[in-house]
Design an enzyme around this catalytic site. Sequence first.
Site, PDB file in Angstrom:
ATOM      1  N   GLU A   1      -0.174  -0.617  15.036  1.00 60.84           N
ATOM      2  CA  GLU A   1      -0.877   0.607  14.639  1.00 60.84           C
ATOM      3  C   GLU A   1      -1.853   1.049  15.727  1.00 60.84           C
ATOM      4  OE1 GLU A   1      -4.335   2.076  11.612  1.00 60.84           O
ATOM      5  OE2 GLU A   1      -2.850   0.706  10.748  1.00 60.84           O
TER       6      GLU A   1
ATOM      7  N   CYS B   1       2.559   6.335   8.226  1.00 59.32           N
ATOM      8  CA  CYS B   1       1.644   6.559   7.107  1.00 59.32           C
ATOM      9  C   CYS B   1       0.792   7.810   7.368  1.00 59.32           C
ATOM     10  CB  CYS B   1       0.745   5.341   6.949  1.00 59.32           C
ATOM     11  SG  CYS B   1      -0.581   5.558   5.741  1.00 59.32           S
TER      12      CYS B   1
ATOM     13  N   CYS C   1       0.842  -1.192   0.000  1.00 54.68           N
ATOM     14  CA  CYS C   1       0.000   0.000   0.000  1.00 54.68           C
ATOM     15  C   CYS C   1       0.882   1.247   0.000  1.00 54.68           C
ATOM     16  CB  CYS C   1      -0.917  -0.001   1.221  1.00 54.68           C
ATOM     17  SG  CYS C   1      -0.046   0.206   2.794  1.00 54.68           S
TER      18      CYS C   1
ATOM     19  N   CYS D   1      -8.160   2.884   5.371  1.00 52.76           N
ATOM     20  CA  CYS D   1      -7.414   3.252   4.160  1.00 52.76           C
ATOM     21  C   CYS D   1      -8.172   2.795   2.916  1.00 52.76           C
ATOM     22  CB  CYS D   1      -6.031   2.601   4.216  1.00 52.76           C
ATOM     23  SG  CYS D   1      -5.040   2.851   2.740  1.00 52.76           S
TER      24      CYS D   1
ATOM     25  N   HIS E   1       3.390   2.014  10.699  1.00 49.77           N
ATOM     26  CA  HIS E   1       2.326   1.810  11.680  1.00 49.77           C
ATOM     27  C   HIS E   1       2.218   2.959  12.674  1.00 49.77           C
ATOM     28  CE1 HIS E   1       3.273  -2.569  10.714  1.00 49.77           C
ATOM     29  NE2 HIS E   1       2.016  -2.421  10.364  1.00 49.77           N
TER      30      HIS E   1
ATOM     31  N   HIS F   1       5.472  -6.219   7.555  1.00 42.14           N
ATOM     32  CA  HIS F   1       5.220  -7.616   7.920  1.00 42.14           C
ATOM     33  C   HIS F   1       5.473  -8.508   6.694  1.00 42.14           C
ATOM     34  CE1 HIS F   1       2.406  -6.109  11.318  1.00 42.14           C
ATOM     35  NE2 HIS F   1       3.651  -6.201  11.714  1.00 42.14           N
TER      36      HIS F   1
ATOM     37  N   THR G   1      -6.560   1.412  10.172  1.00 41.53           N
ATOM     38  CA  THR G   1      -6.666   1.634   8.724  1.00 41.53           C
ATOM     39  C   THR G   1      -6.955   0.364   7.940  1.00 41.53           C
ATOM     40  OG1 THR G   1      -4.253   1.448   8.504  1.00 41.53           O
ATOM     41  CG2 THR G   1      -5.176   3.683   8.730  1.00 41.53           C
TER      42      THR G   1
ATOM     43  N   HIS H   1      -2.138  -4.846  17.920  1.00 42.63           N
ATOM     44  CA  HIS H   1      -1.453  -4.475  16.673  1.00 42.63           C
ATOM     45  C   HIS H   1      -0.661  -3.181  16.877  1.00 42.63           C
ATOM     46  CE1 HIS H   1      -0.872  -3.186  12.509  1.00 42.63           C
ATOM     47  NE2 HIS H   1      -1.130  -4.433  12.152  1.00 42.63           N
TER      48      HIS H   1
END
Length: 218
Positions: free
Chosen positions: A127, A97, A14, A197, A75, A42, A169, A125
Amino acid sequence: MPTSLKKADSAGFCFGVSRAVDMVNELLDEGKKVCTLGPIIHNKEMVEELRRKGCRPIEHIDELGGDEVLVIRSHGVPKAVTDSVAARGLDYRDATCPFVKKIHRIVSQTDPEKDIVLIAGNSSHPEVQGIIGNCACPYFTFNREAELDEILPIILEKNNKSIKVVAQTTFDTKELKKSVKKIKKLCTNAKIFDTICNATSVRQGAAPIRCSLRPRLS
């Protein structure tokens, strides 16, 4: 019966990940020694490729060498981490991001006396950990619509609070729609921010409803 696989047009990195990887490669091309706070992506193959070029992932800023540049991965990180990096005067680049940065701005501009943030996402996670670490007010996380059954009654007890809803996202768009429907039904003052996203929405839409690689038994 043989099974054919079709590669989705949206497959690949992305925007945020590509930006972060490009940032690392540019630093390496300049002859810099680079560390990333956690794996830049990842993807073991990409991490190993960058490692061979001179980029190593670290878990804490104390591991940073004096001649290395730190890259904060896409992240994002909790505010305490960026504050610590800046306070120490470390050489770093922020590859968070822009879409994640948008979420950080939303949750950091909340009022601890008036607001509550609901975060749709996996609480473990990186993020989501970064989003949590930028919240200026109380927050709750949920990964499924069903989890709101426990959270919303707690929030409703604080009936003077304004509800702000953000999502990781990469959160599942269908799950978010169900969750938002429940939130709006019970919390009429909730403000929903569209933070998934666009690349995630496109990829989820391109994925088949069901995929089985098991051969049919006759």
